[in-house]
Motif scaffolding. Structure first.
Motif, PDB file in Angstrom:
ATOM      1  N   PHE A   1     -61.118   7.622   3.165  1.00 48.78           N
ATOM      2  CA  PHE A   1     -61.923   8.632   3.826  1.00 48.78           C
ATOM      3  C   PHE A   1     -63.400   8.479   3.490  1.00 48.78           C
ATOM      4  O   PHE A   1     -63.762   8.093   2.388  1.00 48.78           O
ATOM      5  CB  PHE A   1     -61.461  10.038   3.419  1.00 48.78           C
ATOM      6  CG  PHE A   1     -60.093  10.380   3.920  1.00 48.78           C
ATOM      7  CD1 PHE A   1     -59.925  10.964   5.164  1.00 48.78           C
ATOM      8  CD2 PHE A   1     -58.972  10.106   3.157  1.00 48.78           C
ATOM      9  CE1 PHE A   1     -58.662  11.273   5.634  1.00 48.78           C
ATOM     10  CE2 PHE A   1     -57.707  10.415   3.619  1.00 48.78           C
ATOM     11  CZ  PHE A   1     -57.552  11.001   4.855  1.00 48.78           C
ATOM     12  N   ILE A   2     -64.233   8.799   4.462  1.00 53.26           N
ATOM     13  CA  ILE A   2     -65.658   8.930   4.241  1.00 53.26           C
ATOM     14  C   ILE A   2     -66.063  10.340   4.632  1.00 53.26           C
ATOM     15  O   ILE A   2     -65.343  11.029   5.361  1.00 53.26           O
ATOM     16  CB  ILE A   2     -66.486   7.912   5.050  1.00 53.26           C
ATOM     17  CG1 ILE A   2     -66.244   8.105   6.553  1.00 53.26           C
ATOM     18  CG2 ILE A   2     -66.181   6.483   4.614  1.00 53.26           C
ATOM     19  CD1 ILE A   2     -67.197   7.311   7.425  1.00 53.26           C
ATOM     20  N   ILE A   3     -67.213  10.775   4.137  1.00 59.06           N
ATOM     21  CA  ILE A   3     -67.743  12.090   4.488  1.00 59.06           C
ATOM     22  C   ILE A   3     -69.125  11.888   5.090  1.00 59.06           C
ATOM     23  O   ILE A   3     -69.956  11.166   4.533  1.00 59.06           O
ATOM     24  CB  ILE A   3     -67.831  13.003   3.255  1.00 59.06           C
ATOM     25  CG1 ILE A   3     -66.431  13.270   2.711  1.00 59.06           C
ATOM     26  CG2 ILE A   3     -68.527  14.326   3.601  1.00 59.06           C
ATOM     27  CD1 ILE A   3     -66.427  13.962   1.383  1.00 59.06           C
ATOM     28  N   GLU A   4     -69.376  12.481   6.226  1.00 55.63           N
ATOM     29  CA  GLU A   4     -70.686  12.383   6.843  1.00 55.63           C
ATOM     30  C   GLU A   4     -70.927  13.582   7.745  1.00 55.63           C
ATOM     31  O   GLU A   4     -69.993  14.193   8.254  1.00 55.63           O
ATOM     32  CB  GLU A   4     -70.838  11.087   7.639  1.00 55.63           C
ATOM     33  CG  GLU A   4     -69.850  10.924   8.773  1.00 55.63           C
ATOM     34  CD  GLU A   4     -70.045   9.627   9.540  1.00 55.63           C
ATOM     35  OE1 GLU A   4     -71.101   8.994   9.384  1.00 55.63           O
ATOM     36  OE2 GLU A   4     -69.142   9.268  10.315  1.00 55.63           O
ATOM     37  N   HIS A   5     -72.193  13.920   7.893  1.00 47.00           N
ATOM     38  CA  HIS A   5     -72.578  14.987   8.806  1.00 47.00           C
ATOM     39  C   HIS A   5     -72.870  14.352  10.157  1.00 47.00           C
ATOM     40  O   HIS A   5     -73.733  13.491  10.281  1.00 47.00           O
ATOM     41  CB  HIS A   5     -73.821  15.714   8.286  1.00 47.00           C
ATOM     42  CG  HIS A   5     -74.179  16.918   9.090  1.00 47.00           C
ATOM     43  ND1 HIS A   5     -74.900  16.847  10.265  1.00 47.00           N
ATOM     44  CD2 HIS A   5     -73.904  18.228   8.896  1.00 47.00           C
ATOM     45  CE1 HIS A   5     -75.057  18.064  10.749  1.00 47.00           C
ATOM     46  NE2 HIS A   5     -74.479  18.929   9.938  1.00 47.00           N
ATOM     47  N   VAL A   6     -72.116  14.751  11.174  1.00 48.84           N
ATOM     48  CA  VAL A   6     -72.220  14.121  12.490  1.00 48.84           C
ATOM     49  C   VAL A   6     -72.612  15.154  13.530  1.00 48.84           C
ATOM     50  O   VAL A   6     -71.996  16.218  13.638  1.00 48.84           O
ATOM     51  CB  VAL A   6     -70.892  13.453  12.901  1.00 48.84           C
ATOM     52  CG1 VAL A   6     -71.014  12.835  14.285  1.00 48.84           C
ATOM     53  CG2 VAL A   6     -70.485  12.403  11.891  1.00 48.84           C
ATOM     54  N   ARG A   7     -73.648  14.827  14.285  1.00 47.95           N
ATOM     55  CA  ARG A   7     -74.010  15.609  15.466  1.00 47.95           C
ATOM     56  C   ARG A   7     -73.602  14.783  16.675  1.00 47.95           C
ATOM     57  O   ARG A   7     -74.194  13.747  16.934  1.00 47.95           O
ATOM     58  CB  ARG A   7     -75.508  15.887  15.480  1.00 47.95           C
ATOM     59  CG  ARG A   7     -75.964  16.862  14.405  1.00 47.95           C
ATOM     60  CD  ARG A   7     -77.458  16.767  14.184  1.00 47.95           C
ATOM     61  NE  ARG A   7     -77.792  15.525  13.486  1.00 47.95           N
ATOM     62  CZ  ARG A   7     -79.023  15.002  13.481  1.00 47.95           C
ATOM     63  NH1 ARG A   7     -79.989  15.567  14.161  1.00 47.95           N
ATOM     64  NH2 ARG A   7     -79.259  13.902  12.813  1.00 47.95           N
TER      65      ARG A   7
END
Length: 279
Positions: A177-183
């Motif tokens: 898993f990765i974590i990122e803020h996506v718009r």
């Protein structure tokens, strides 16, 4: 020639009479127990997967919140990380490597982990390093186990090149898993959450975004449904737990989130999960 031996006669008669009701009942009970055991086994597996996903989500969010409270920044995005740990080479874009270490780089401190706009390449540069520094910062702070490289792995030209246990934690074989803020902007062909902005925990395949044997990694739609139905709403396009619509054949039955269901006719493991972490 005729035999009048009563023993032989009884044996022949017994052979012709077939099963008694008691014997048939015993067979039916055994069959029911076997079928029930299979169904129960599947339910146990589904419950275990759901518990693991819930536990993983809760552990990750808890670790990030503890990090934020202690260091006043988010892991990966932290622009003061090198005050606490040694600086890595050529920050912030350290050359791809497979060496787990404490040496790290700062993020840009904008309050978002790997913030990017889907389908806008110029906005993806930050995502290429903060997604991996996140796990490294958490490990350096002692909030998760292991040690991580903090950078993408060598390989194809993709900032999502990753290897479980090297630059991301390994959850299970093939699923990291990765974590990122996506718009997300006009990405309805790929994702359901159009115009959605949040930190997401995304399931990606070992070895990069799209390994050669794509359909051997990830999860089947049925596996994702079992998890989704236990921890969320059981729908691939709504709620906090979702999947992507691609790759073909789709993991869902429709591109409309209101009507989409998990596509059970697809049986390979080429589908990925997306979990909204709600921060």
């Amino acid at each position: 020639m005729q035999f009048d031996n009563p023993v032989i006669h009884a044996a022949l008669h017994a052979r012709r009479r077939g099963f008694t009701l008691i014997e048939l009942s015993i067979v039916l009970v055994v069959v029911a127990l076997v079928v029930g055991g299979i169904v129960a086994g599947r339910e146990i597996i589904a419950n275990a997967d759901a518990r693991r996903m819930l536990s993983l989500r809760d552990q990750v969010v808890s670790a990030i919140m503890v990090f934020r409270n202690k260091y006043n920044c988010l892991p990966g995005d932290c622009d003061t990380a090198t005050r606490f740990w040694p600086a890595d080479a050529s920050c912030p874009n350290t050359t791809a490597n497979l060496v787990p270490k404490t040496a790290t780089c700062n993020g840009d401190g904008d309050g978002l982990i790997a913030s990017r706009i889907q389908n806008i390449p110029s906005d993806s540069v930050k995502a290429c390093y903060e997604i991996f520094r996140t796990w490294q910062h958490l490990a350096n702070a002692g909030l998760i186990s292991g040690q991580y490289s903090g950078v993408m792995a060598p390989g194809p030209s993709s900032c999502y090149n990753q290897l479980g246990g090297v630059n991301v934690p390994r959850w299970r074989q093939g699923n990291n898993f990765i974590i990122e803020h996506v718009r997300v902007v006009n990405d309805a062909a790929n994702a359901f959450f159009d115009d959605f902005s949040s930190h997401l925990m995304r399931d990606i395949w070992d070895g990069g975004s799209f390994p050669a044997d794509l359909n051997s990694y990830g999860s089947t739609p049925a596996e994702l449904y079992r998890i989704d139905s236990k921890i969320d709403d059981g729908k691939p396009g709504t709620g906090l737990f979702q999947t992507y619509q691609y790759p073909s054949p789709d993991c869902s039955t429709s591109t409309d989130p209101a009507t989409a269901e998990y596509n059970f006719s697809r049986t390979d493991r080429g589908c990925r999960s997306i979990t909204n972490l709600k921060f």
